[in-house]
Write an enzyme that holds these catalytic residues in place. Structure first.
Site, mmCIF file in Angstrom:
data_model
loop_
_atom_site.group_PDB
_atom_site.id
_atom_site.type_symbol
_atom_site.label_atom_id
_atom_site.label_comp_id
_atom_site.label_asym_id
_atom_site.label_seq_id
_atom_site.Cartn_x
_atom_site.Cartn_y
_atom_site.Cartn_z
ATOM 1 N N LEU A 171 6.795 2.903 1.161
ATOM 2 C CA LEU A 171 7.631 1.936 1.425
ATOM 3 C C LEU A 171 8.874 2.462 2.319
ATOM 4 O O LEU A 171 9.412 3.243 2.445
ATOM 5 C CB LEU A 171 8.097 1.671 -0.033
ATOM 6 C CG LEU A 171 7.123 1.319 -1.209
ATOM 7 C CD1 LEU A 171 7.825 1.058 -2.479
ATOM 8 C CD2 LEU A 171 6.338 0.213 -0.727
ATOM 9 N N SER B 153 4.404 1.136 7.507
ATOM 10 C CA SER B 153 4.296 2.448 7.080
ATOM 11 C C SER B 153 3.608 3.329 8.127
ATOM 12 O O SER B 153 3.850 4.606 8.173
ATOM 13 C CB SER B 153 3.342 2.359 5.960
ATOM 14 O OG SER B 153 3.924 1.427 4.926
ATOM 15 N N MET C 247 0.918 -1.352 0.065
ATOM 16 C CA MET C 247 -0.001 0.169 -0.048
ATOM 17 C C MET C 247 0.888 1.317 -0.078
ATOM 18 O O MET C 247 0.540 2.359 0.351
ATOM 19 C CB MET C 247 -1.095 -0.032 1.263
ATOM 20 C CG MET C 247 -1.832 -1.239 1.134
ATOM 21 S SD MET C 247 -3.382 -0.898 1.944
ATOM 22 C CE MET C 247 -2.894 -0.874 3.640
ATOM 23 N N HIS D 62 9.281 -3.429 3.170
ATOM 24 C CA HIS D 62 9.027 -3.455 1.921
ATOM 25 C C HIS D 62 10.254 -3.898 1.034
ATOM 26 O O HIS D 62 10.119 -4.961 0.090
ATOM 27 C CB HIS D 62 8.177 -2.528 1.350
ATOM 28 C CG HIS D 62 6.999 -2.163 1.825
ATOM 29 N ND1 HIS D 62 6.888 -0.956 2.603
ATOM 30 C CD2 HIS D 62 5.612 -2.791 1.866
ATOM 31 C CE1 HIS D 62 5.715 -0.833 2.976
ATOM 32 N NE2 HIS D 62 5.014 -1.954 2.769
HETATM 33 O O1 PAF Z 1 -0.045 -5.655 3.637
HETATM 34 C C1 PAF Z 1 -0.537 -4.851 3.156
HETATM 35 O O2 PAF Z 1 0.020 -3.789 2.802
HETATM 36 C C2 PAF Z 1 -1.851 -4.846 2.371
HETATM 37 O O3 PAF Z 1 -2.769 -5.556 3.344
HETATM 38 C C3 PAF Z 1 -1.824 -5.737 1.114
HETATM 39 C C4 PAF Z 1 -1.319 -7.041 1.234
HETATM 40 C C5 PAF Z 1 -0.719 -4.792 0.179
HETATM 41 C C6 PAF Z 1 -3.365 -5.660 0.530
HETATM 42 O O4 PAF Z 1 -3.892 -4.197 0.177
#
Ligand code: PAF
Length: 282
Positions: free
Chosen positions: A33, A188, A30, A37
């Site tokens: 980052l 985040s 989402m 990530h």
């Molecule tokens: O973990 C996340 O950031 C979210 O739940 C995902 C897996 C990207 C789905 O929106």
């Protein structure tokens, strides 16, 4: 590095990759980052020729409008960060109506109880939203492998269940939790904390570590009460839940069995920001 905001362009680019026998990894995010990530992305780059990183703040998984509005968004910074990592990354940044084909609603899944505890209990409809977006992303990208962090361990189990129920032939790869230097699990949401409370929040991980040291010596009730009492003494952090669960089924531990794996799960509020973490106990 390529950036697509439409499914059509992404799908045709990936079909060329596939025709050249390149393998494809997917890292759904989402955005906003951080190193956590990037560690998923690097693992994916080590195992695939091309890695799609999706950046999409999914509205259907938020139960509170305020939480959705305040979710950090740094698209330009995210793209330049990924650009520095590898040219084999493909970024997918769809709009809501593009990814949902104009119908922004969740599907109702039957997750066999995995969604009824912890996050599911405190965040109404959250996992239906997660299941819906992850299924859409998996079907759009058709990756060989998709990568999810263990910080959201319940989410990971639910995604595995969804992929199994829907017969999705993509390998779901769990990746271990990345932590800030003082121990706070990377998220985040940490960006929304003041420096002082961000440091103070390392208390969450420290408490999990002590709970782990008590596991097998003290009873589950004793450990849970001990954790509660630690947070009662802490003025910055408010405990929402602490649970010890069997890892695969996410059912509360009753009697400890040697062949089962157990994990402690925690959710805490700090400055109005919800933080979660978990730790394998045995
Ligand atoms: O973990 C996340 O950031 C979210 O739940 C995902 C897996 C990207 C789905 O929106």
């Amino acid at each position: 590095m390529r950036v697509f905001d439409q499914k059509k362009g992404l799908i045709s680019f990936l079909s060329v990759c596939r025709a050249e026998n390149q393998t494809i990894g997917l890292v759904p995010t989402m955005g906003a980052l951080h190193q956590g990530h990037l560690s998923l992305v690097k693992t994916a780059l080590g195992q695939n020729d091309v890695v799609v990183v999706s950046i999409f703040v999914n509205p259907t998984q938020f139960d509170k409008k305020d939480d959705l509005e305040k979710y950090p968004r740094n698209m330009d910074a995210d793209i330049s960060l990924l650009n520095e990592v590898s040219e084999n990354i493909v970024v997918f940044t769809p709009t809501e109506s593009e990814i949902y084909d104009g119908k922004i609603v969740s599907e109702s899944y039957e997750f066999g109880g995995l969604d009824k505890v912890m996050e599911g209990k405190f965040r109404e409809g959250h996992f239906d939203g997660v299941g819906t977006i992850v299924e859409l992303l998996l079907r759009t990208v058709s990756p060989d492998r998709a990568y999810f962090g263990e910080k959201d361990f319940q989410q990971l189990q639910i995604i595995k269940k969804m992929a199994q129920m829907k017969n999705l032939p993509y390998e779901i790869i769990p990746c271990s939790i990345e932590r800030e230097s003082h121990g706070l699990a990377m998220s985040s949401r940490n960006e929304r904390l003041s420096e002082k409370v961000r440091n103070e929040a390392s208390f969450i991980y420290k408490t999990l570590l002590t709970a782990k040291s008590k596991f097998g010596i003290e009873s589950t009730i004793y450990i849970s009460e001990w954790v509660k009492s630690q947070f009662e003494k802490n003025e910055q952090l408010e405990l929402e839940y602490f649970e010890i669960m069997e890892e695969e089924t996410l059912t509360p531990i009753s009697k400890r069995q040697q062949n089962k794996k157990y994990r402690a799960f925690i959710a805490v509020y700090a400055e109005g920001v919800r933080l979660i973490d978990n730790l394998r106990l045995n």
